[in-house]
Design a protein around this motif. Sequence first.
Motif, PDB file in Angstrom:
ATOM      1  N   UNK A   1       0.789  -1.096   0.318  1.00  0.00           N
ATOM      2  CA  UNK A   1      -0.223   0.570   0.233  1.00  0.00           C
ATOM      3  C   UNK A   1       1.042   0.897  -0.058  1.00  0.00           C
ATOM      4  N   UNK A   2       2.200   1.166   0.622  1.00  0.00           N
ATOM      5  CA  UNK A   2       2.843   2.293   1.016  1.00  0.00           C
ATOM      6  C   UNK A   2       3.311   2.607  -0.420  1.00  0.00           C
ATOM      7  N   UNK A   3       3.791   1.505  -1.087  1.00  0.00           N
ATOM      8  CA  UNK A   3       4.637   1.065  -2.059  1.00  0.00           C
ATOM      9  C   UNK A   3       3.649   2.374  -2.773  1.00  0.00           C
ATOM     10  N   UNK A   4       2.598   1.993  -3.662  1.00  0.00           N
ATOM     11  CA  UNK A   4       1.870   2.534  -4.205  1.00  0.00           C
ATOM     12  C   UNK A   4       1.342   3.434  -4.560  1.00  0.00           C
ATOM     13  N   UNK A   5       1.337   4.355  -2.970  1.00  0.00           N
ATOM     14  CA  UNK A   5       1.420   5.915  -2.734  1.00  0.00           C
ATOM     15  C   UNK A   5       2.416   6.677  -2.669  1.00  0.00           C
ATOM     16  N   UNK A   6       3.425   6.234  -2.927  1.00  0.00           N
ATOM     17  CA  UNK A   6       4.360   6.608  -3.253  1.00  0.00           C
ATOM     18  C   UNK A   6       5.050   7.080  -4.437  1.00  0.00           C
ATOM     19  N   UNK A   7       4.758   5.238  -5.389  1.00  0.00           N
ATOM     20  CA  UNK A   7       5.251   5.640  -6.540  1.00  0.00           C
ATOM     21  C   UNK A   7       3.351   7.053  -7.110  1.00  0.00           C
TER      22      UNK A   7
END
Length: 327
Positions: free
Chosen positions: A308-314
């Motif tokens: 979830x954090x990877x998706x948000x940061x990307x």
Amino acid sequence: MATGPRAVALGGGHGLAASLAALRRVTGDLTAIVTVADDGGSSGRLRRDFGVLPPGDLRMALAALCGDDEWGTTWSKVVQHRFGGDSDLAGHSVGNLLIVALWELLGDTVTGLDWVGRLLGTGGRVLPMAAVPLDIVAEVVGADPARPHEVSTVRGQAECAATPGQVQSIALLPPDPPAVPEAVRAVLEADWVVLGPGSWFTSVLPHLLVPELSAALHVTTARRLLVLNLAPQPGETEGFSPHKHLEVLAGHAPALTVDVVLADTKAAGTGNLADLEKAAAVLGARLVMADVAAADGTPRHDPRLLAGMYAQIFREGARGGSDAAWQ
């Protein structure tokens, strides 16, 4: 139709596996670049007996990229299966033997790994960071408990990981190993490069010491994301605060800039937050804190929370450029 940004994850062992398990939920264009310095256990035996790259961390990365369907979960268990007992096979994992067998048959390291990936149905590619096996040489303070302030040299990944002293810095032998061309190309063509989590001195920092790979990491147009560990590692980083990890990385690659540092909220609270923000700023990075640890209290990243954090940061990164990778 694009399936997400082109992501490249660098590391080794359980840390890289955790990152890959999250990243494969975010993008279908994923490459793992794996350290090749392991000299213990099954990998060490195969490395010595056959003169090959240590396959263990490569195997773990391949297993982490397996899908959640019956095929993926079954093959992940198969390649991770380790033989017990006291026979000659004892201690070897099926995946290590399969990888080495393909290397012998095909005569090419990258092609062999690609074939294993096809068999497992992985959602990404796994590459070694260097074309030759490496040894890690560490400068350690207090390796001899009787001389707690003495600096000594420890050689080998297994020895570095198990040292009772505190690692100060590392180097590689050979000091200028050839990088795998496909790994260099993946870094140069990536949208995002992810470093960490993982054993800081033996899985994360070695990538910065392979000259061609390090050069690619410095000049790539990809955004760079650094993921901090959840806890210090006994031996390697005993007593390290979160910001100390960043300072050590900067010491090994002073010209490297980072776009985002991701830290777990609770883990970041174990140190001085102002110091962590300062250390991130020295790297040129924005500090992002979130709950990404497993709920059971063990120092493991939860793949879904991390995804979830990877998706948000990307996504936030894409807003500064093109959103095409998400369309």
